[in-house]
Design a protein around this motif. Structure first.
Motif, PDB file in Angstrom:
ATOM      1  N   LEU A 128      -8.096   4.140   4.786  1.00 34.57           N
ATOM      2  CA  LEU A 128      -7.046   4.024   5.766  1.00 34.57           C
ATOM      3  C   LEU A 128      -6.186   5.257   5.696  1.00 34.57           C
ATOM      4  N   PRO A 129      -5.435   5.566   6.773  1.00 35.91           N
ATOM      5  CA  PRO A 129      -4.593   6.758   6.738  1.00 35.91           C
ATOM      6  C   PRO A 129      -3.649   6.719   5.561  1.00 35.91           C
ATOM      7  N   ALA A 130      -3.465   7.864   4.916  1.00 32.48           N
ATOM      8  CA  ALA A 130      -2.598   7.940   3.757  1.00 32.48           C
ATOM      9  C   ALA A 130      -1.173   7.584   4.127  1.00 32.48           C
ATOM     10  N   GLU A 138     -16.902 -13.089  -1.272  1.00 40.64           N
ATOM     11  CA  GLU A 138     -16.357 -12.511  -0.048  1.00 40.64           C
ATOM     12  C   GLU A 138     -15.430 -11.343  -0.363  1.00 40.64           C
ATOM     13  N   ASN A 139     -14.530 -11.542  -1.322  1.00 44.32           N
ATOM     14  CA  ASN A 139     -13.574 -10.486  -1.630  1.00 44.32           C
ATOM     15  C   ASN A 139     -14.230  -9.304  -2.333  1.00 44.32           C
ATOM     16  N   ASP A 140     -15.272  -9.564  -3.113  1.00 50.13           N
ATOM     17  CA  ASP A 140     -16.022  -8.466  -3.709  1.00 50.13           C
ATOM     18  C   ASP A 140     -16.622  -7.590  -2.617  1.00 50.13           C
ATOM     19  N   LEU A 141     -17.175  -8.209  -1.591  1.00 50.76           N
ATOM     20  CA  LEU A 141     -17.728  -7.448  -0.468  1.00 50.76           C
ATOM     21  C   LEU A 141     -16.624  -6.707   0.276  1.00 50.76           C
ATOM     22  N   LEU A 142     -15.467  -7.357   0.442  1.00 49.71           N
ATOM     23  CA  LEU A 142     -14.352  -6.719   1.147  1.00 49.71           C
ATOM     24  C   LEU A 142     -13.885  -5.466   0.415  1.00 49.71           C
ATOM     25  N   HIS A 143     -13.735  -5.555  -0.900  1.00 47.61           N
ATOM     26  CA  HIS A 143     -13.219  -4.413  -1.665  1.00 47.61           C
ATOM     27  C   HIS A 143     -14.210  -3.261  -1.698  1.00 47.61           C
ATOM     28  N   ARG A 144     -15.479  -3.534  -1.488  1.00 51.45           N
ATOM     29  CA  ARG A 144     -16.464  -2.459  -1.442  1.00 51.45           C
ATOM     30  C   ARG A 144     -16.486  -1.770  -0.085  1.00 51.45           C
ATOM     31  N   ARG A 145     -15.791  -2.340   0.884  1.00 51.58           N
ATOM     32  CA  ARG A 145     -15.698  -1.726   2.209  1.00 51.58           C
ATOM     33  C   ARG A 145     -14.358  -1.027   2.448  1.00 51.58           C
ATOM     34  N   VAL A 146     -13.354  -1.304   1.612  1.00 51.85           N
ATOM     35  CA  VAL A 146     -12.010  -0.771   1.836  1.00 51.85           C
ATOM     36  C   VAL A 146     -11.563  -0.044   0.577  1.00 51.85           C
ATOM     37  N   ASP A 147     -10.944   1.111   0.730  1.00 52.49           N
ATOM     38  CA  ASP A 147     -10.490   1.822  -0.460  1.00 52.49           C
ATOM     39  C   ASP A 147      -9.044   1.464  -0.785  1.00 52.49           C
ATOM     40  N   ALA A 148      -8.503   2.100  -1.827  1.00 52.82           N
ATOM     41  CA  ALA A 148      -7.200   1.720  -2.362  1.00 52.82           C
ATOM     42  C   ALA A 148      -6.072   1.916  -1.367  1.00 52.82           C
ATOM     43  N   SER A 149      -6.215   2.815  -0.396  1.00 45.89           N
ATOM     44  CA  SER A 149      -5.116   3.102   0.518  1.00 45.89           C
ATOM     45  C   SER A 149      -4.790   1.940   1.444  1.00 45.89           C
ATOM     46  N   GLY A 179      10.346   7.087   4.978  1.00 45.01           N
ATOM     47  CA  GLY A 179       8.919   7.164   4.699  1.00 45.01           C
ATOM     48  C   GLY A 179       8.247   5.805   4.776  1.00 45.01           C
ATOM     49  N   VAL A 180       8.925   4.772   4.247  1.00 46.80           N
ATOM     50  CA  VAL A 180       8.360   3.422   4.287  1.00 46.80           C
ATOM     51  C   VAL A 180       8.234   2.950   5.729  1.00 46.80           C
ATOM     52  N   LEU A 181       9.292   3.168   6.510  1.00 47.14           N
ATOM     53  CA  LEU A 181       9.272   2.724   7.911  1.00 47.14           C
ATOM     54  C   LEU A 181       8.167   3.420   8.698  1.00 47.14           C
ATOM     55  N   ARG A 182       7.841   4.650   8.316  1.00 52.36           N
ATOM     56  CA  ARG A 182       6.762   5.361   8.998  1.00 52.36           C
ATOM     57  C   ARG A 182       5.399   4.976   8.447  1.00 52.36           C
ATOM     58  N   GLY A 183       5.328   4.695   7.145  1.00 50.22           N
ATOM     59  CA  GLY A 183       4.040   4.430   6.525  1.00 50.22           C
ATOM     60  C   GLY A 183       3.520   3.034   6.739  1.00 50.22           C
ATOM     61  N   VAL A 184       4.423   2.027   6.719  1.00 44.59           N
ATOM     62  CA  VAL A 184       3.977   0.636   6.820  1.00 44.59           C
ATOM     63  C   VAL A 184       3.314   0.334   8.164  1.00 44.59           C
ATOM     64  N   ASP A 213       0.814  -1.212   0.000  1.00 43.53           N
ATOM     65  CA  ASP A 213       0.000   0.000   0.000  1.00 43.53           C
ATOM     66  C   ASP A 213       0.850   1.266   0.000  1.00 43.53           C
ATOM     67  N   VAL A 214       2.115   1.151   0.408  1.00 49.43           N
ATOM     68  CA  VAL A 214       2.987   2.320   0.475  1.00 49.43           C
ATOM     69  C   VAL A 214       3.778   2.515  -0.809  1.00 49.43           C
ATOM     70  N   ILE A 215       4.445   1.464  -1.307  1.00 51.09           N
ATOM     71  CA  ILE A 215       5.356   1.655  -2.445  1.00 51.09           C
ATOM     72  C   ILE A 215       4.776   1.171  -3.771  1.00 51.09           C
ATOM     73  N   GLY A 216       3.642   0.459  -3.741  1.00 58.06           N
ATOM     74  CA  GLY A 216       3.035   0.034  -4.997  1.00 58.06           C
ATOM     75  C   GLY A 216       2.922  -1.469  -5.125  1.00 58.06           C
ATOM     76  N   ARG A 217       1.953  -1.898  -5.948  1.00 58.55           N
ATOM     77  CA  ARG A 217       1.680  -3.334  -6.091  1.00 58.55           C
ATOM     78  C   ARG A 217       2.762  -4.040  -6.922  1.00 58.55           C
ATOM     79  N   ARG A 218       3.164  -3.416  -8.021  1.00 57.90           N
ATOM     80  CA  ARG A 218       4.059  -4.074  -8.964  1.00 57.90           C
ATOM     81  C   ARG A 218       5.409  -4.394  -8.333  1.00 57.90           C
ATOM     82  N   ALA A 219       5.986  -3.438  -7.623  1.00 56.04           N
ATOM     83  CA  ALA A 219       7.304  -3.644  -7.041  1.00 56.04           C
ATOM     84  C   ALA A 219       7.287  -4.788  -6.028  1.00 56.04           C
ATOM     85  N   VAL A 220       6.262  -4.817  -5.188  1.00 55.43           N
ATOM     86  CA  VAL A 220       6.182  -5.863  -4.168  1.00 55.43           C
ATOM     87  C   VAL A 220       5.953  -7.231  -4.809  1.00 55.43           C
ATOM     88  N   LEU A 221       5.104  -7.286  -5.824  1.00 54.83           N
ATOM     89  CA  LEU A 221       4.833  -8.563  -6.477  1.00 54.83           C
ATOM     90  C   LEU A 221       6.070  -9.082  -7.214  1.00 54.83           C
TER      91      LEU A 221
END
Length: 445
Positions: free
Chosen positions: A439-441, A368-379, A228-233, A77-85
């Motif tokens: 979630l907090p930015a 289940e995951n469709d319901l989860l994603h409708r409750r949580v935003d991208a952050s 920033g990562v150490l503070r954001g994660v 959520d902090v540095i991006g999906r592609r890099a972590v994957l």
């Protein structure tokens, strides 16, 4: 990077393209796991490890995955999906290399730990990327269930194909002029037939990393520093843990994940012994179990494909989860009821129950995951998925311990069914849909 390339990077792909890329990533990531699954225990024992040491090697994987599950979700959520994957794929390639070529317990344990780290890193980023991309292209009301269903079918199908190939390759290498013996001689026993599926998985992991880096485009993120990562994660992790406490539906999803983990742990622990008892020997029982595992993954893939249809027929995602989990519970009850029965009819009923467990769990997951994603935003999307995965692992591990100490017979099966039934009944009451929780930015300095 030129302005044109930056614009291309920022423009999200359309829904169909995003779905295709998500399905491809899901398949490529899980295929190496399936390839290694069939031969892993036999390979480690051939390297001279006792079963107790093999269990310790597996524990290194599980403990590493559990310890890193939430921090790596926050990292995505902090540095991006592609890099972590991509990092997950690199770690898995290193892990499979060590396991395929390693001959000492510490090397093999290191490989298992790296695989656990890769598993933790992979928990959520691909799905979070898909949901973020679809929302960016079509808005928060876009259909997610179809893509999630196809992604679930892709990873289940990859595991099924991998198990079959991983079990067949060592056998094929021993046929005819015995190419496996020549490989042994040429590599001074560094590569044995049982390690060939594992090393094939390394090649697939390399292809996975290259595909992730080229296909999973993301909008540019602010440059992240170590500070920033150490503070954001930690903030992302803490916010993810608070989700279940604040939202009834998310708490229900997490509890259901734990119940499903217990059901799967019961299946994985009890089915091999039941297969060996049926065939008469441990070796033939292992072959039967490999076939059953592949069949279970196929049923899970079919259930995932049917998830949108089940949701339409049931009249909504929550009712679809209730119906799918009820089917899985019925399957476990069937396995418990037939544990002492003999004869072809009882065996047929037991096999149907086994398939029904996986079919129901596969159908429940996308809704289940469709319901989860409708409750949580991208952050906090990847963090929420990591919390869900951690709930499944931890509760499943605890349930597996209890199942393992119970006396043989129907009781262990019925315990798994009772836990899954409790998770099913959580969905008897429906919740009103609310706006996604932010979630907090994350901090990027």
């Amino acid at each position: 990077m030129t302005p044109a390339s930056r614009a291309a990077e920022a423009a999200p792909p359309d829904e169909r393209t995003a779905r295709r890329r998500f399905v491809t990533v899901s398949f490529l990531f899980w295929l190496p796991a399936g390839l290694a699954l069939a031969s892993m225990v036999l390979l480690l024992t051939e390297r001279g490890l006792s079963l107790a040491v093999v269990a310790a090697v597996f524990a290194a994987h599980s403990l590493t995955a559990a310890a890193l599950e939430l921090p790596t979700g926050g990292l995505s959520d902090v540095i991006g999906r592609r890099a972590v994957l991509a990092c997950a794929g690199v770690l898995n390639a290193c892990a499979l290399t060590l396991i395929g070529l390693g001959t000492t317990p510490w090397v093999l344990a290191l490989g298992a730990a790296l695989m656990g780290a890769g598993r933790a890193l992979s928990s959520g980023p691909a799905e979070a990327w898909y949901v973020d991309t679809v929302h960016a292209h079509a808005g928060p009301g876009a259909d997610l269930r179809t893509g999630l269903a196809r992604g679930g079918a892709a990873w289940s199908g990859a595991l099924a194909l991998g198990v079959l190939l991983g079990g067949a390759l060592p056998w094929l290498l021993g046929l005819g002029p015995d190419p496996g013996a020549r490989v042994r001689a040429f590599t001074s026993d560094l590569v044995v037939p049982l390690s060939v599926p594992v090393l094939l998985g390394v090649a697939v992991e390399i292809a996975f990393v290259l595909y992730v880096l080229t296909a999973l485009t993301e909008p540019p993120r602010p440059a992240a520093t170590l500070r920033g990562v150490l503070r954001g994660v930690p903030g992302a992790v803490a916010a993810g843990l608070r989700l279940g406490a604040k939202d009834t539906l998310i708490r229900r999803i997490l509890l259901t994940a734990g119940a499903a983990g217990t059901a799967l742990a019961a299946l994985e622990l009890l089915t091999p012994g039941r297969a060996a008892a049926l065939t008469g020997t441990a070796e033939s029982g292992a072959v039967l179990f490999a076939g059953l595992a592949a069949a279970g993954f196929v049923c899970s893939a079919l259930g995932s494909q049917l998830a949108p249809l089940v949701a339409r027929l049931a009249g909504g995602g929550e009712r679809a989860v209730l119906a799918a989990l009820a089917a899985s519970t019925a399957g476990l009850l069937t396995l418990g009821a037939t544990v002492s029965a003999t004869g072809a009819p009882a065996l047929t009923v037991a096999l149907a129950g086994y398939g029904l467990v996986y079919l129901g769990l596969g159908a429940a997951g996308p809704s289940e995951n469709d319901l989860l994603h409708r409750r949580v935003d991208a952050s906090g999307r990847a963090t929420a998925l990591s919390v869900q995965s951690l709930a499944m692992q931890l509760v499943g591990a605890a349930g597996g311990v209890v199942v393992g100490v119970l006396p043989a017979g129907p009781l262990p099966w019925l315990l798994g069914a009772a836990v899954l039934l409790a998770g099913t009944l959580l969905w008897a009451r429906r919740d009103a849909v609310v706006a996604p929780q932010a979630l907090p930015a994350p901090v990027a300095e």
